[in-house]
Design a protein around this motif. Structure first.
Motif, PDB file in Angstrom:
ATOM      1  N   ILE A 106       1.459  29.993  31.155  1.00  0.00           N
ATOM      2  CA  ILE A 106       1.329  31.244  30.610  1.00  0.00           C
ATOM      3  C   ILE A 106       0.401  32.296  31.233  1.00  0.00           C
ATOM      4  N   THR A 107      -0.139  31.140  32.136  1.00  0.00           N
ATOM      5  CA  THR A 107      -1.279  32.664  32.372  1.00  0.00           C
ATOM      6  C   THR A 107      -1.604  32.149  33.894  1.00  0.00           C
ATOM      7  N   PHE A 108      -0.607  31.027  34.794  1.00  0.00           N
ATOM      8  CA  PHE A 108       0.106  31.921  36.329  1.00  0.00           C
ATOM      9  C   PHE A 108       1.090  31.941  35.949  1.00  0.00           C
ATOM     10  N   LYS A 109       1.581  32.659  37.964  1.00  0.00           N
ATOM     11  CA  LYS A 109       2.664  32.518  38.522  1.00  0.00           C
ATOM     12  C   LYS A 109       2.402  31.213  39.488  1.00  0.00           C
ATOM     13  N   SER A 110       1.314  31.133  39.994  1.00  0.00           N
ATOM     14  CA  SER A 110       1.559  30.014  40.752  1.00  0.00           C
ATOM     15  C   SER A 110       0.182  29.982  40.814  1.00  0.00           C
ATOM     16  N   ILE A 111      -0.421  28.922  40.938  1.00  0.00           N
ATOM     17  CA  ILE A 111      -1.840  28.287  40.410  1.00  0.00           C
ATOM     18  C   ILE A 111      -2.236  28.061  41.817  1.00  0.00           C
ATOM     19  N   PRO A 112      -3.508  28.473  42.040  1.00  0.00           N
ATOM     20  CA  PRO A 112      -4.161  28.365  41.214  1.00  0.00           C
ATOM     21  C   PRO A 112      -4.649  30.245  41.899  1.00  0.00           C
ATOM     22  N   GLN A 114      -2.277  33.060  41.379  1.00  0.00           N
ATOM     23  CA  GLN A 114      -1.538  34.042  40.805  1.00  0.00           C
ATOM     24  C   GLN A 114      -1.525  33.839  39.614  1.00  0.00           C
ATOM     25  N   LEU A 115      -1.620  35.259  39.196  1.00  0.00           N
ATOM     26  CA  LEU A 115      -2.290  34.758  37.747  1.00  0.00           C
ATOM     27  C   LEU A 115      -1.490  36.067  37.135  1.00  0.00           C
ATOM     28  N   THR A 116      -1.441  36.087  35.996  1.00  0.00           N
ATOM     29  CA  THR A 116      -0.057  36.901  34.671  1.00  0.00           C
ATOM     30  C   THR A 116      -0.512  37.798  34.064  1.00  0.00           C
ATOM     31  N   ILE A 117      -0.397  38.804  33.557  1.00  0.00           N
ATOM     32  CA  ILE A 117      -0.920  39.634  32.862  1.00  0.00           C
ATOM     33  C   ILE A 117      -2.148  38.810  31.993  1.00  0.00           C
ATOM     34  N   GLU A 118      -1.647  38.222  31.057  1.00  0.00           N
ATOM     35  CA  GLU A 118      -2.302  37.405  30.124  1.00  0.00           C
ATOM     36  C   GLU A 118      -3.556  36.014  30.380  1.00  0.00           C
ATOM     37  N   GLY A 119      -3.246  35.995  32.515  1.00  0.00           N
ATOM     38  CA  GLY A 119      -4.495  35.332  32.888  1.00  0.00           C
ATOM     39  C   GLY A 119      -5.537  35.711  33.177  1.00  0.00           C
ATOM     40  N   GLN A 120      -4.974  37.358  33.973  1.00  0.00           N
ATOM     41  CA  GLN A 120      -5.804  38.740  34.323  1.00  0.00           C
ATOM     42  C   GLN A 120      -6.537  38.798  32.904  1.00  0.00           C
ATOM     43  N   TYR A 121      -6.227  39.010  31.442  1.00  0.00           N
ATOM     44  CA  TYR A 121      -6.497  38.982  30.374  1.00  0.00           C
ATOM     45  C   TYR A 121      -7.927  38.226  30.125  1.00  0.00           C
ATOM     46  N   ILE A 122      -8.165  37.020  30.465  1.00  0.00           N
ATOM     47  CA  ILE A 122      -9.179  36.024  30.639  1.00  0.00           C
ATOM     48  C   ILE A 122      -9.879  36.018  31.277  1.00  0.00           C
ATOM     49  N   ILE A 123      -9.530  36.429  32.580  1.00  0.00           N
ATOM     50  CA  ILE A 123     -10.540  36.201  33.851  1.00  0.00           C
ATOM     51  C   ILE A 123     -11.719  37.497  33.710  1.00  0.00           C
ATOM     52  N   LYS A 124     -10.862  38.995  33.016  1.00  0.00           N
ATOM     53  CA  LYS A 124     -11.854  39.591  32.680  1.00  0.00           C
ATOM     54  C   LYS A 124     -12.975  39.022  32.252  1.00  0.00           C
ATOM     55  N   ASN A 125     -13.033  38.306  31.003  1.00  0.00           N
ATOM     56  CA  ASN A 125     -13.844  37.219  30.726  1.00  0.00           C
ATOM     57  C   ASN A 125     -15.170  36.810  31.204  1.00  0.00           C
ATOM     58  N   PHE A 126     -14.538  36.757  32.337  1.00  0.00           N
ATOM     59  CA  PHE A 126     -16.278  35.998  33.524  1.00  0.00           C
ATOM     60  C   PHE A 126     -17.213  37.385  33.877  1.00  0.00           C
ATOM     61  N   VAL A 127     -16.504  38.996  33.732  1.00  0.00           N
ATOM     62  CA  VAL A 127     -17.243  39.622  34.031  1.00  0.00           C
ATOM     63  C   VAL A 127     -18.674  40.495  32.361  1.00  0.00           C
ATOM     64  N   ILE A 128     -17.656  39.771  31.050  1.00  0.00           N
ATOM     65  CA  ILE A 128     -18.316  39.976  29.630  1.00  0.00           C
ATOM     66  C   ILE A 128     -19.575  38.351  29.908  1.00  0.00           C
ATOM     67  N   VAL A 129     -19.070  37.512  30.225  1.00  0.00           N
ATOM     68  CA  VAL A 129     -20.143  36.537  30.578  1.00  0.00           C
ATOM     69  C   VAL A 129     -21.356  36.535  31.501  1.00  0.00           C
ATOM     70  N   SER A 130     -20.861  37.295  32.186  1.00  0.00           N
ATOM     71  CA  SER A 130     -21.980  37.368  33.149  1.00  0.00           C
ATOM     72  C   SER A 130     -22.481  38.623  32.612  1.00  0.00           C
ATOM     73  N   ALA A 131     -22.290  39.624  31.704  1.00  0.00           N
ATOM     74  CA  ALA A 131     -23.330  40.513  31.437  1.00  0.00           C
ATOM     75  C   ALA A 131     -24.270  39.998  30.162  1.00  0.00           C
ATOM     76  N   ALA A 132     -23.503  38.833  29.572  1.00  0.00           N
ATOM     77  CA  ALA A 132     -24.057  38.456  27.895  1.00  0.00           C
ATOM     78  C   ALA A 132     -25.593  38.160  28.652  1.00  0.00           C
ATOM     79  N   PHE A 133     -25.449  36.861  30.137  1.00  0.00           N
ATOM     80  CA  PHE A 133     -26.848  36.805  30.402  1.00  0.00           C
ATOM     81  C   PHE A 133     -27.763  37.387  30.856  1.00  0.00           C
TER      82      PHE A 133
END
Length: 145
Positions: A106-112, A114-133
């Motif tokens: 569901i999260t990749f078109k081609s691992i590792p 090419q993300l799907t839109i769902e995968g991109q939605y998840i990856i943006k959370n790394f920015v939130i984690v960084s901001a939390a730190f």
């Protein structure tokens, strides 16, 4: 005018970051109170179903997730209590990253890469984690001063 903006941003940079993340959590969490409205609903509920070994069904998991996200948003936006909020946010983010590993179809078109839109939605959370730190370290340094 530039000096005033710089002064304002310097003084309130961490508050603005904390509140903007809080608003994001409130917004995304509120969507989950209305079945069929959140674009992340199916991915979130399937992830929770897998991680709970099928114990938590879609309706209840979506409500619990909505409560968690709105609660995090409220804590970030309206309180200065950050340590417990940080750990709760980190737990939530760890769970939201799980579909990359447990639902790669569901999260990749081609691992590792090419993300799907769902995968991109998840990856943006790394920015939130960084901001939390950033917020945690800012909070810790201010409380030790």
């Amino acid at each position: 005018m530039k000096a005033q903006i710089t002064s304002f941003l310097s003084k309130y940079q961490f508050t603005l970051l904390r509140i903007s993340i809080g608003i994001l959590f409130i917004w995304f969490g509120l969507l989950k109170f209305f079945p069929g409205v959140s674009p992340a609903e199916d991915l979130a509920t399937e992830t929770i179903r897998i991680m709970s070994f099928g114990i938590l069904k879609k309706g209840i998991s979506l409500k619990l997730l909505a409560i968690l996200e709105v609660g995090l948003g409220v804590l970030l936006t309206f309180t200065k209590e950050y340590r417990a909020t940080f750990w709760l946010l980190l737990f939530h983010m760890a769970c939201t990253i799980m579909p990359l590993f447990i639902l790669p179809e569901i999260t990749f078109k081609s691992i590792p890469f090419q993300l799907t839109i769902e995968g991109q939605y998840i990856i943006k959370n790394f920015v939130i984690v960084s901001a939390a730190f950033v917020l945690l370290f800012a909070h810790e340094s201010r409380s030790h001063s």
